[in-house]
Design a protein around this motif. Structure first.
Motif, PDB file in Angstrom:
ATOM      1  N   ARG A   1       0.841  -1.203   0.000  1.00  0.00           N
ATOM      2  CA  ARG A   1       0.000   0.000   0.000  1.00  0.00           C
ATOM      3  C   ARG A   1       0.870   1.245   0.000  1.00  0.00           C
ATOM      4  O   ARG A   1       1.994   1.238   0.493  1.00  0.00           O
ATOM      5  N   VAL A   2       0.280   2.331  -0.472  1.00  0.00           N
ATOM      6  CA  VAL A   2       0.944   3.638  -0.410  1.00  0.00           C
ATOM      7  C   VAL A   2       0.853   4.154   1.025  1.00  0.00           C
ATOM      8  O   VAL A   2      -0.179   4.008   1.687  1.00  0.00           O
TER       9      VAL A   2
ATOM     10  N   ALA B   1       1.105   7.778   2.805  1.00  0.00           N
ATOM     11  CA  ALA B   1       1.229   9.232   2.604  1.00  0.00           C
ATOM     12  C   ALA B   1       1.413   9.865   3.981  1.00  0.00           C
ATOM     13  O   ALA B   1       2.470   9.712   4.593  1.00  0.00           O
ATOM     14  N   GLY B   2       0.394  10.524   4.523  1.00  0.00           N
ATOM     15  CA  GLY B   2       0.521  11.148   5.847  1.00  0.00           C
ATOM     16  C   GLY B   2       0.435  10.144   6.983  1.00  0.00           C
ATOM     17  O   GLY B   2       0.828  10.441   8.114  1.00  0.00           O
ATOM     18  N   GLY B   3      -0.115   8.976   6.697  1.00  0.00           N
ATOM     19  CA  GLY B   3      -0.212   7.914   7.712  1.00  0.00           C
ATOM     20  C   GLY B   3      -1.288   8.146   8.761  1.00  0.00           C
ATOM     21  O   GLY B   3      -1.417   7.367   9.699  1.00  0.00           O
ATOM     22  N   GLN B   4      -2.079   9.197   8.623  1.00  0.00           N
ATOM     23  CA  GLN B   4      -3.032   9.557   9.686  1.00  0.00           C
ATOM     24  C   GLN B   4      -4.272   8.672   9.705  1.00  0.00           C
ATOM     25  O   GLN B   4      -4.994   8.632  10.698  1.00  0.00           O
ATOM     26  N   SER B   5      -4.512   7.947   8.634  1.00  0.00           N
ATOM     27  CA  SER B   5      -5.574   6.933   8.634  1.00  0.00           C
ATOM     28  C   SER B   5      -4.972   5.539   8.623  1.00  0.00           C
ATOM     29  O   SER B   5      -5.438   4.650   9.331  1.00  0.00           O
ATOM     30  N   LEU B   6      -3.923   5.353   7.825  1.00  0.00           N
ATOM     31  CA  LEU B   6      -3.354   4.013   7.657  1.00  0.00           C
ATOM     32  C   LEU B   6      -2.638   3.520   8.919  1.00  0.00           C
ATOM     33  O   LEU B   6      -2.832   2.374   9.350  1.00  0.00           O
TER      34      LEU B   6
ATOM     35  N   HIS C   1      -3.035  18.733   4.560  1.00  0.00           N
ATOM     36  CA  HIS C   1      -4.246  19.516   4.864  1.00  0.00           C
ATOM     37  C   HIS C   1      -3.864  20.942   5.287  1.00  0.00           C
ATOM     38  O   HIS C   1      -4.524  21.913   4.928  1.00  0.00           O
TER      39      HIS C   1
ATOM     40  N   THR D   1      -2.681  14.166   4.209  1.00  0.00           N
ATOM     41  CA  THR D   1      -2.651  14.791   2.886  1.00  0.00           C
ATOM     42  C   THR D   1      -4.051  14.878   2.265  1.00  0.00           C
ATOM     43  O   THR D   1      -4.923  14.051   2.554  1.00  0.00           O
TER      44      THR D   1
ATOM     45  N   GLU E   1     -14.201  15.604   4.374  1.00  0.00           N
ATOM     46  CA  GLU E   1     -14.531  16.921   3.817  1.00  0.00           C
ATOM     47  C   GLU E   1     -13.969  17.085   2.405  1.00  0.00           C
ATOM     48  O   GLU E   1     -14.615  17.635   1.524  1.00  0.00           O
TER      49      GLU E   1
ATOM     50  N   LEU F   1      -2.475   7.731  -6.578  1.00  0.00           N
ATOM     51  CA  LEU F   1      -3.229   8.964  -6.833  1.00  0.00           C
ATOM     52  C   LEU F   1      -2.208  10.096  -6.783  1.00  0.00           C
ATOM     53  O   LEU F   1      -1.801  10.533  -5.713  1.00  0.00           O
TER      54      LEU F   1
ATOM     55  N   PHE G   1     -15.168  13.316  12.884  1.00  0.00           N
ATOM     56  CA  PHE G   1     -15.730  13.182  11.541  1.00  0.00           C
ATOM     57  C   PHE G   1     -17.168  13.712  11.551  1.00  0.00           C
ATOM     58  O   PHE G   1     -17.887  13.549  12.545  1.00  0.00           O
TER      59      PHE G   1
HETATM   60  C1  LIG Z   1      -8.287  11.466  15.277  1.00  0.00           C
HETATM   61  C2  LIG Z   1      -8.477  11.624  13.797  1.00  0.00           C
HETATM   62  C3  LIG Z   1      -9.475  12.448  13.327  1.00  0.00           C
HETATM   63  C4  LIG Z   1      -9.680  12.600  11.953  1.00  0.00           C
HETATM   64  N1  LIG Z   1     -10.678  13.427  11.530  1.00  0.00           N
HETATM   65  C5  LIG Z   1     -10.870  13.591  10.203  1.00  0.00           C
HETATM   66  C6  LIG Z   1     -11.894  14.444   9.706  1.00  0.00           C
HETATM   67  O1  LIG Z   1     -12.620  15.090  10.471  1.00  0.00           O
HETATM   68  N2  LIG Z   1     -12.050  14.536   8.361  1.00  0.00           N
HETATM   69  C7  LIG Z   1     -11.247  13.836   7.490  1.00  0.00           C
HETATM   70  O2  LIG Z   1     -11.448  13.939   6.277  1.00  0.00           O
HETATM   71  N3  LIG Z   1     -10.261  13.060   7.918  1.00  0.00           N
HETATM   72  C8  LIG Z   1     -10.046  12.914   9.246  1.00  0.00           C
HETATM   73  N4  LIG Z   1      -9.026  12.103   9.669  1.00  0.00           N
HETATM   74  C9  LIG Z   1      -8.193  11.405   8.664  1.00  0.00           C
HETATM   75  C10 LIG Z   1      -7.072  12.307   8.148  1.00  0.00           C
HETATM   76  O3  LIG Z   1      -7.630  13.379   7.432  1.00  0.00           O
HETATM   77  C11 LIG Z   1      -6.106  11.559   7.200  1.00  0.00           C
HETATM   78  O4  LIG Z   1      -5.027  12.410   7.056  1.00  0.00           O
HETATM   79  C12 LIG Z   1      -6.613  11.229   5.811  1.00  0.00           C
HETATM   80  O5  LIG Z   1      -7.815  10.503   5.830  1.00  0.00           O
HETATM   81  C13 LIG Z   1      -5.654  10.306   5.058  1.00  0.00           C
HETATM   82  O6  LIG Z   1      -4.587  11.021   4.613  1.00  0.00           O
HETATM   83  P1  LIG Z   1      -3.121  10.494   4.865  1.00  0.00           P
HETATM   84  O7  LIG Z   1      -2.242  11.301   3.992  1.00  0.00           O
HETATM   85  O8  LIG Z   1      -2.855  10.516   6.325  1.00  0.00           O
HETATM   86  O9  LIG Z   1      -3.186   8.992   4.269  1.00  0.00           O
HETATM   87  P2  LIG Z   1      -2.599   7.629   4.826  1.00  0.00           P
HETATM   88  O10 LIG Z   1      -3.079   7.382   6.211  1.00  0.00           O
HETATM   89  O11 LIG Z   1      -1.133   7.560   4.574  1.00  0.00           O
HETATM   90  O12 LIG Z   1      -3.319   6.609   3.823  1.00  0.00           O
HETATM   91  C14 LIG Z   1      -4.714   6.362   3.897  1.00  0.00           C
HETATM   92  C15 LIG Z   1      -5.104   5.345   2.807  1.00  0.00           C
HETATM   93  O13 LIG Z   1      -5.023   5.955   1.530  1.00  0.00           O
HETATM   94  C16 LIG Z   1      -4.011   5.328   0.716  1.00  0.00           C
HETATM   95  N5  LIG Z   1      -3.285   6.412   0.044  1.00  0.00           N
HETATM   96  C17 LIG Z   1      -2.830   7.559   0.628  1.00  0.00           C
HETATM   97  N6  LIG Z   1      -2.302   8.370  -0.299  1.00  0.00           N
HETATM   98  C18 LIG Z   1      -2.413   7.723  -1.482  1.00  0.00           C
HETATM   99  C19 LIG Z   1      -2.067   8.063  -2.817  1.00  0.00           C
HETATM  100  N7  LIG Z   1      -1.496   9.236  -3.122  1.00  0.00           N
HETATM  101  N8  LIG Z   1      -2.334   7.158  -3.798  1.00  0.00           N
HETATM  102  C20 LIG Z   1      -2.924   5.964  -3.513  1.00  0.00           C
HETATM  103  N9  LIG Z   1      -3.295   5.608  -2.267  1.00  0.00           N
HETATM  104  C21 LIG Z   1      -3.041   6.469  -1.266  1.00  0.00           C
HETATM  105  C22 LIG Z   1      -3.147   4.532   1.675  1.00  0.00           C
HETATM  106  O14 LIG Z   1      -2.573   3.407   1.041  1.00  0.00           O
HETATM  107  C23 LIG Z   1      -4.171   4.133   2.730  1.00  0.00           C
HETATM  108  O15 LIG Z   1      -4.911   3.025   2.309  1.00  0.00           O
HETATM  109  C24 LIG Z   1      -8.819  11.938  11.024  1.00  0.00           C
HETATM  110  C25 LIG Z   1      -7.768  11.119  11.495  1.00  0.00           C
HETATM  111  C26 LIG Z   1      -7.594  10.959  12.862  1.00  0.00           C
HETATM  112  C27 LIG Z   1      -6.467  10.100  13.355  1.00  0.00           C
END
Ligand SMILES: Cc1cc2nc3c(=O)[nH]c(=O)nc-3n(C[C@H](O)[C@H](O)[C@H](O)COP(=O)(O)OP(=O)(O)OC[C@H]3O[C@@H](n4cnc5c(N)ncnc54)[C@H](O)[C@@H]3O)c2cc1C
Length: 285
Positions: free
Chosen positions: A30-31, A33-38, A79, A112, A125, A168, A194
């Protein structure tokens, strides 16, 4: 808990990233990115990817660029980049307004825009914004580049048209006319949570009548979408309470609201009605 073991790959270019992704996608890669969901779901072992393609060292993905018609947002744009307007006019102001509703400050520093679009949480959002503004997703793989329209991209809860081996790389937002009016509203129990329901609306005025209406709803159905019935109730009408209530009612009737442990479908439908009306009132100010 700690994540299950994985191999981390750190490509320096998009070409290198898609090559590695092509090799490991079929092996549970998997990719990252910010890791905040993964990372949280890996920590709970709800996801156990064997390979992570960490894109954080790819400088070219950190680019935001506007050409007057389109704003391109690269896969590493956080973000927090939207805390201040990144482009002049109503789109820049809207992005800044919306960014403040995403999670909390530390999460916005790492998470991100494209990560949210890839993750596709129903309440995201940025996903609502992409669906309402008819964004284009730019997917890259070893097979080349593929453009995916928002209406074809979101498929279900955390399910998109993106293939396992596609990065993406960028999301393109159309830059609206300078006189476009926007309203965005979301409801949640605590700041940073959320959304339980969210609405994004936009329109322009021609001789005092609404034209080019857009009404998008998020957090209510498996994925965000434009509501044609609500847009039909707005176009050609003068802005005002009667028109806005009619559009809000049309939205509430059109959606198939989700239910969960804390929110019944009926309550969520009422929230959507309120969010659309308030967003329209905000746009009119
Ligand atoms: C406490 C908490 C509250 C949150 N509240 C909100 C909220 O109110 N609203 C909201 O929208 N989000 C919220 N989030 C999620 C946050 O916004 C994440 O940053 C976002 O959902 C995922 O972005 P990321 O860069 O962290 O992705 P990652 O965590 O790195 O990846 C998430 C998923 O997307 C895939 N991915 C990521 N980037 C790419 C790419 N470029 N191409 C292909 N696949 C990719 C990864 O493989 C993984 O499956 C919250 C998170 C937490 C921990």
């Amino acid at each position: 808990m700690k994540p299950a073991p994985f191999t981390r790959h750190v490509p320096r270019t998009v070409a290198e990233a898609v090559k590695i992704l092509g090799d490991v996608a079929g092996k549970d890669g998997r990719v990252l990115a910010g890791g905040q969901s993964l990372v949280p779901i890996m920590a709970f072992r709800l996801a156990r990817p064997a390979h992570l393609v960490d894109i954080n060292e790819i400088a070219e993905l950190g680019r935001i660029a506007g050409d007057g018609k389109t704003l391109s947002i690269g896969a590493l744009v956080r973000h927090a980049a939207f805390h201040k307007p990144v482009v002049a006019g109503p789109l820049g102001a809207l992005l800044t307004q919306v960014a403040r509703h995403i999670a909390h400050y530390p999460i916005r520093i790492r998470g991100t825009f494209c990560g949210s679009i890839a993750h596709a949480d129903p309440a995201s959002e940025w996903c609502l914004l992409a669906a309402t503004l008819d964004a284009t997703m730019v997917a890259k793989s070893t097979r080349g580049e593929r453009l995916i329209a928002a209406k074809d991209y979101f498929e279900g809860i955390m399910t998109t048209a993106l293939k396992e081996d596609e990065l993406l790389a960028e999301v393109r937002l159309p830059i609206p006319a300078a006189d476009t009016k926007f309203g965005f509203q979301e409801f949640n129990r605590r700041a940073g949570d959320f959304a339980m329901a969210a609405a994004l609306v936009s329109y322009r005025l021609q001789s005092g009548k609404i034209v080019e209406a857009r009404v998008g709803v998020g957090g209510a159905e498996p994925f965000p979408r434009r509501i044609a019935q609500a847009e039909g109730a707005l176009n050609g009408q003068a802005p005002g309470d009667t028109t806005f209530r009619a559009a809000a009612d049309a939205t509430a009737s059109a959606i198939d609201a989700m239910e969960d442990h804390q929110t019944s479908a009926e309550y969520r439908r009422d929230l959507v009605r309120a969010m659309v009306r308030r967003a329209l009132e905000q746009a009119a100010q």
